[in-house]
Design a protein around this motif. Sequence first.
Motif, short mmCIF file in Angstrom:
data_model
loop_
_atom_site.label_atom_id
_atom_site.label_comp_id
_atom_site.label_asym_id
_atom_site.label_seq_id
_atom_site.Cartn_x
_atom_site.Cartn_y
_atom_site.Cartn_z
N PRO A 57 45.67 71.63 23.01
CA PRO A 57 46.18 70.88 21.65
C PRO A 57 45.04 70.00 21.13
CG PRO A 57 47.73 71.02 23.37
CD PRO A 57 46.80 71.73 24.14
N GLY A 58 44.76 69.95 20.07
CA GLY A 58 43.77 69.08 19.38
C GLY A 58 42.55 69.97 19.29
N THR A 59 42.23 70.96 19.90
CA THR A 59 40.99 71.84 19.66
C THR A 59 41.28 73.17 18.92
OG1 THR A 59 41.31 72.96 21.73
CG2 THR A 59 40.22 70.78 21.67
N GLN A 60 40.26 73.77 18.58
CA GLN A 60 40.58 75.10 17.66
C GLN A 60 39.87 76.22 18.58
OE1 GLN A 60 41.97 75.63 14.59
NE2 GLN A 60 42.34 73.43 14.82
N SER A 61 40.53 77.17 18.37
CA SER A 61 40.11 78.45 19.19
C SER A 61 38.72 79.12 18.17
CB SER A 61 41.20 79.72 19.25
OG SER A 61 40.47 80.94 19.59
N LYS A 62 37.55 79.31 19.19
CA LYS A 62 36.51 79.79 18.54
C LYS A 62 36.52 81.33 18.33
CE LYS A 62 34.00 76.06 20.64
NZ LYS A 62 32.66 75.84 21.60
N THR A 63 37.29 81.90 19.02
CA THR A 63 37.45 83.62 19.40
C THR A 63 38.40 84.08 18.20
OG1 THR A 63 37.04 83.41 21.63
CG2 THR A 63 37.87 85.50 20.81
N VAL A 64 39.73 83.41 18.33
CA VAL A 64 40.81 83.82 17.11
C VAL A 64 40.67 82.84 16.02
CG1 VAL A 64 43.06 84.47 16.86
CG2 VAL A 64 41.92 84.82 19.10
N ALA A 65 40.46 83.25 14.71
CA ALA A 65 40.55 82.63 13.67
C ALA A 65 41.68 82.76 12.85
CB ALA A 65 39.29 82.72 12.93
N LEU A 66 42.45 81.53 12.45
CA LEU A 66 43.49 81.53 11.43
C LEU A 66 43.46 80.75 10.41
CD1 LEU A 66 46.49 81.52 14.20
CD2 LEU A 66 45.76 83.60 12.78
N THR A 76 52.74 77.97 22.40
CA THR A 76 51.87 78.80 23.29
C THR A 76 51.54 80.01 22.61
OG1 THR A 76 52.77 77.67 25.34
CG2 THR A 76 51.38 79.97 25.50
N ALA A 77 50.22 80.30 22.38
CA ALA A 77 49.86 81.70 21.55
C ALA A 77 48.81 82.22 22.59
CB ALA A 77 48.96 81.06 20.45
N ILE A 78 49.01 83.55 23.00
CA ILE A 78 48.42 84.54 23.50
C ILE A 78 47.69 85.56 22.86
CG2 ILE A 78 48.25 85.77 25.89
CD1 ILE A 78 50.81 83.80 26.91
N CYS A 79 46.54 85.89 23.04
CA CYS A 79 45.93 86.76 22.27
C CYS A 79 45.19 87.58 23.38
CB CYS A 79 44.88 86.34 21.15
SG CYS A 79 44.14 87.90 20.28
N VAL A 80 45.64 88.89 23.29
CA VAL A 80 44.85 90.01 24.23
C VAL A 80 43.82 90.72 23.51
CG1 VAL A 80 44.88 91.77 26.07
CG2 VAL A 80 46.78 89.91 25.61
N LEU A 81 42.51 90.75 23.89
CA LEU A 81 41.37 91.63 23.10
C LEU A 81 40.75 92.57 24.34
CD1 LEU A 81 39.34 88.56 21.74
CD2 LEU A 81 40.90 89.77 20.42
N PRO A 82 40.77 93.84 23.47
CA PRO A 82 40.07 93.93 22.23
C PRO A 82 41.42 94.34 21.28
CG PRO A 82 39.66 95.97 23.31
CD PRO A 82 40.11 94.79 24.26
N GLN A 83 42.31 94.88 21.92
CA GLN A 83 43.42 95.19 20.91
C GLN A 83 44.18 94.41 20.05
OE1 GLN A 83 43.62 94.86 24.27
NE2 GLN A 83 45.66 95.38 25.08
N GLY A 84 44.03 93.10 20.23
CA GLY A 84 44.52 92.05 19.39
C GLY A 84 45.97 91.74 19.48
N ALA A 85 46.40 92.23 20.69
CA ALA A 85 47.97 91.83 20.62
C ALA A 85 48.06 90.34 21.08
CB ALA A 85 48.55 92.48 22.25
N MET A 86 49.35 90.02 20.28
CA MET A 86 49.39 88.53 20.15
C MET A 86 50.99 88.28 20.61
SD MET A 86 48.22 85.60 19.02
CE MET A 86 47.16 85.89 17.34
N PHE A 87 51.06 87.26 21.34
CA PHE A 87 52.37 86.71 22.05
C PHE A 87 52.57 85.28 21.52
CE2 PHE A 87 50.66 90.11 24.71
CZ PHE A 87 51.56 90.97 24.69
N VAL A 88 53.58 84.88 20.91
CA VAL A 88 53.79 83.21 20.69
C VAL A 88 54.95 82.97 20.83
CG1 VAL A 88 53.37 81.87 18.64
CG2 VAL A 88 52.22 84.03 18.71
N SER A 89 55.17 81.61 21.20
CA SER A 89 56.43 80.76 21.53
C SER A 89 56.46 79.39 21.16
CB SER A 89 56.95 81.47 22.82
OG SER A 89 55.94 80.42 23.90
N GLY A 90 57.57 78.90 20.86
CA GLY A 90 57.46 77.55 20.24
C GLY A 90 56.99 77.45 18.88
N HIS A 91 56.69 78.23 18.33
CA HIS A 91 56.16 78.18 16.69
C HIS A 91 57.36 78.15 15.80
CE1 HIS A 91 56.56 82.33 17.40
NE2 HIS A 91 56.42 82.53 16.30
N GLN A 92 58.71 78.56 16.20
CA GLN A 92 59.84 78.43 15.23
C GLN A 92 60.58 77.30 15.41
OE1 GLN A 92 61.10 82.50 16.50
NE2 GLN A 92 60.00 83.31 14.82
#
Length: 327
Positions: A39-48, A168-184
């Motif tokens: 929290p408070g930092t930005q992902s360098k790998t996944v850009a939104l 919590t956001a989980i991104c799996v590369l290279p397929q780009g699968a995304m699992f997210v919770s707590g965002h709703q």
Amino acid sequence: MMNSDEVLDLYDIAVLLNYERNTTEPRLRHTKLREVAFPGTQSKTVALSSPIDQGWNNNASTWIVLDQQQTSDPDAPDLPTEFLPANKRQDSALSNEQLETLFHQARNHDGCYQAISLLQIFFALFSEDTKLRVRHAPNGKQPGMSYTTTVSRRVIVEESFRDPKFTTAICVLPQGAMFVSGHQPQLLHAVVGFSPLDSDTVQSFFDLSSMQFGDIGRGPGPKGKQLFALDTPEEFALRFSMLAKGTDPSKSNRTLAISGTPVDDWLWEVAMRTKKRWMNRATEKWCGHCGAPGAKSKCAGCGEAYYCGKDHQKLAWGFHKGYCGKP
């Protein structure tokens, strides 16, 4: 099924179930940690563009970016100590405890019903009147609330948590699968409640998937360092006050069982391995913190608990100190 003379210990069973499930979890099997953005930092790998622009809650977000990798031994267990690629371990700023948290946070993601189904399957391997010992976090060096009940005296407690404080956001590369919770706006979660033989009131709230919430999910009790939660009613309320702003009582529910999950075949394998290890506990020791087999470091106080090493013994001490050498 085992006879009713068998006494299961919920704490020990949880340690074993956690190991057998999380080290073979198929969704993220053989992934390595590429990056974590706390929290408070930005992902360098996944850009939104902005999570808020996508309708996510404006809360504390943790991004876990994983690489799917090939392995020379597909049947080998995944381990937190190997969560980082070999070429990144020496220079990593993450502590072993942080790596352990991230490993289990990812593998427990949105996993409460899977954990409940696993517990149902495991208990079905024993008779309904099999005794179950429940031990709570100690008071200092004295045992906490403890009682013996049966495996059948349990209920599934479902809650809807309003305005989660963490995403919590989980991104799996290279397929780009995304699992997210707590965002709703609401987060559905379920735990298993247990009650003593002489009461119908739930006295223990057991959450085998609590590590999906990161370090807040460690237990038993609010100061525990173990990889699951086992709370009294007061501790349960405190834990979830740290996770969300409140609950939606209209969506609270209590049921005796769930119908199962799409991965129950795998969960049966996990339950059978756990049962085998439990039945062989007199000769095959496991780490009292992570559940790994082959633990060699014995507690000098009681001579009964074993650990992978000093780090795991230290993490387990907050619970073990209340029961070391005590029947």
